[in-house]
Enzyme design. Structure first.
Site, PDB file in Angstrom:
ATOM      1  N   SER A 149      59.335  72.003  26.436  1.00 19.83           N
ATOM      2  CA  SER A 149      58.861  73.262  27.011  1.00 19.83           C
ATOM      3  C   SER A 149      57.381  73.146  27.401  1.00 19.83           C
ATOM      4  O   SER A 149      57.014  72.268  28.178  1.00 19.83           O
ATOM      5  CB  SER A 149      59.109  74.413  26.029  1.00 19.83           C
ATOM      6  OG  SER A 149      58.999  75.662  26.657  1.00 19.83           O
ATOM      7  N   GLU A 243      69.238  77.874  32.030  1.00 17.97           N
ATOM      8  CA  GLU A 243      67.944  78.363  31.535  1.00 17.97           C
ATOM      9  C   GLU A 243      67.047  78.684  32.718  1.00 17.97           C
ATOM     10  O   GLU A 243      67.127  78.047  33.777  1.00 17.97           O
ATOM     11  CB  GLU A 243      67.280  77.343  30.608  1.00 17.97           C
ATOM     12  CG  GLU A 243      66.891  76.012  31.255  1.00 17.97           C
ATOM     13  CD  GLU A 243      66.022  75.168  30.334  1.00 17.97           C
ATOM     14  OE1 GLU A 243      64.998  75.698  29.865  1.00 17.97           O
ATOM     15  OE2 GLU A 243      66.363  73.991  30.103  1.00 17.97           O
ATOM     16  N   HIS A 273      67.614  76.672  25.896  1.00 14.41           N
ATOM     17  CA  HIS A 273      66.349  76.000  26.209  1.00 14.41           C
ATOM     18  C   HIS A 273      65.990  75.030  25.083  1.00 14.41           C
ATOM     19  O   HIS A 273      66.145  75.328  23.904  1.00 14.41           O
ATOM     20  CB  HIS A 273      65.286  77.088  26.362  1.00 14.41           C
ATOM     21  CG  HIS A 273      63.900  76.618  26.597  1.00 14.41           C
ATOM     22  ND1 HIS A 273      63.522  75.934  27.734  1.00 14.41           N
ATOM     23  CD2 HIS A 273      62.773  76.757  25.837  1.00 14.41           C
ATOM     24  CE1 HIS A 273      62.227  75.676  27.673  1.00 14.41           C
ATOM     25  NE2 HIS A 273      61.750  76.165  26.529  1.00 14.41           N
TER      26      HIS A 273
END
Length: 302
Positions: A149, A243, A273
């Site tokens: 991320s 996502e 995610h």
């Protein structure tokens, strides 16, 4: 899709997405995630866990090593969390798993976070640790950068910054659902808003505001999707087909190939995610095994 993923998706949609609507309460989010991390299991007995204190004089933030005996390679890992939450404890399980499966030692970096520390503090911390590893005589050919991320975006930004500073490149970079575009301009921010079980689309611009504090959302070290990628090492990218950050991965992969990089992208349907960081999921462990094979492949012969 395993029953574990079905359950995880339901829990995330109820506990994370539904409760994440509206303005972000930073202390509340941090408290919730820290509380959850206390339930995580300790690293396996065969993994040595060594905390590293911050060294202000040398510009190094805190970090920790997770290592097998006689490691054959090094992974420099940057945790996710929107640049404002998560930390060493939340990502200890995935780092320990990578250490074991890749026969590596993993340095997990506790970079400074927003809103207390704004861009480019996280990038500065990442580059400082890369310089430290190089100063210790570690061959860059034996190192892979990794992150999930925001940490995936940070790993990529660290590559760009290091290249621009004339530093050697590592052997590769492993990116789990990387957040590469803080302007949040990817089409899947809208098209997958309902399908994503974790995020509401309005949450990411808020997190970006914490980190950028008025600076450009398209700055190449904040949003490395917009950076010149030439000269960077091979990439392995994992992302869910469901996502809102999917476009951040697919556009990165396309730009990398256009600019002459080696890049491979692994897309899975119905996954949350950063599912590879969720070692309790069979799909997460399988993706980590594939990732460890990539780490081993690019560092072989180092």
């Amino acid at each position: 899709m395993s029953i574990q993923v079905v359950i995880a998706n339901l829990v995330l949609r109820w506990q994370f997405k539904s409760k994440g609507r509206g303005p972000i309460d930073v202390p509340k989010v941090r408290h919730m995630i820290t509380k959850a991390a206390k339930r995580y299991p300790a690293p396996p007995a065969e993994i040595k866990h060594t905390p590293v204190a911050a060294k202000g004089a040398s510009g190094l933030c805190a970090a920790e090593w997770l290592s097998v005996d006689n490691p054959q390679r090094t992974v420099l890992y940057f945790h996710g969390g929107g640049y404002f939450f998560c930390g060493l404890d939340t990502h200890r399980p995935v780092c320990a798993y990578l250490a074991k499966s890749a026969k590596a030692r993993v340095l997990s970096v506790d970079y400074r976070m927003a809103p207390e520390n704004i861009f480019p503090a996280a990038v500065d911390d990442a580059v400082a640790w890369w310089k430290e590893l190089l100063s210790q005589g570690i061959s860059p050919k034996s190192v892979v950068f990794a992150g999930d991320s925001a940490g995936g975006g940070l790993a990529l930004a660290c590559l760009v910054a290091a290249r621009d500073q004339g530093l050697p490149m590592p052997a590769g970079a492993l990116l789990f659902s990387p957040w590469t575009d803080l302007s949040c301009s990817g089409e899947t921010m809208k098209t997958l808003a309902d399908a994503d079980v974790m995020f509401n689309p309005e949450s990411l611009p808020q997190a970006a505001t914490f980190y950028l504090a008025g600076q450009s959302a398209t700055h190449p070290l904040a949003s490395p999707l917009f950076a010149d990628l030439k000269g960077l090492p091979p990439l392995m990218i994992h992302a869910s087909r469901h996502e809102i950050l999917l476009s951040d991965s697919t556009r990165l992969h396309e730009r990398a190939l256009q600019q002459g990089l080696q890049s491979e992208i692994h897309l899975k349907a119905k996954m949350p995610h950063v599912w590879p960081t969720m070692v309790m999921l069979p799909e997460g462990r399988q993706s980590l095994k594939e990732s460890s094979q990539f780490i081993t492949r690019v560092t072989t012969g180092a």
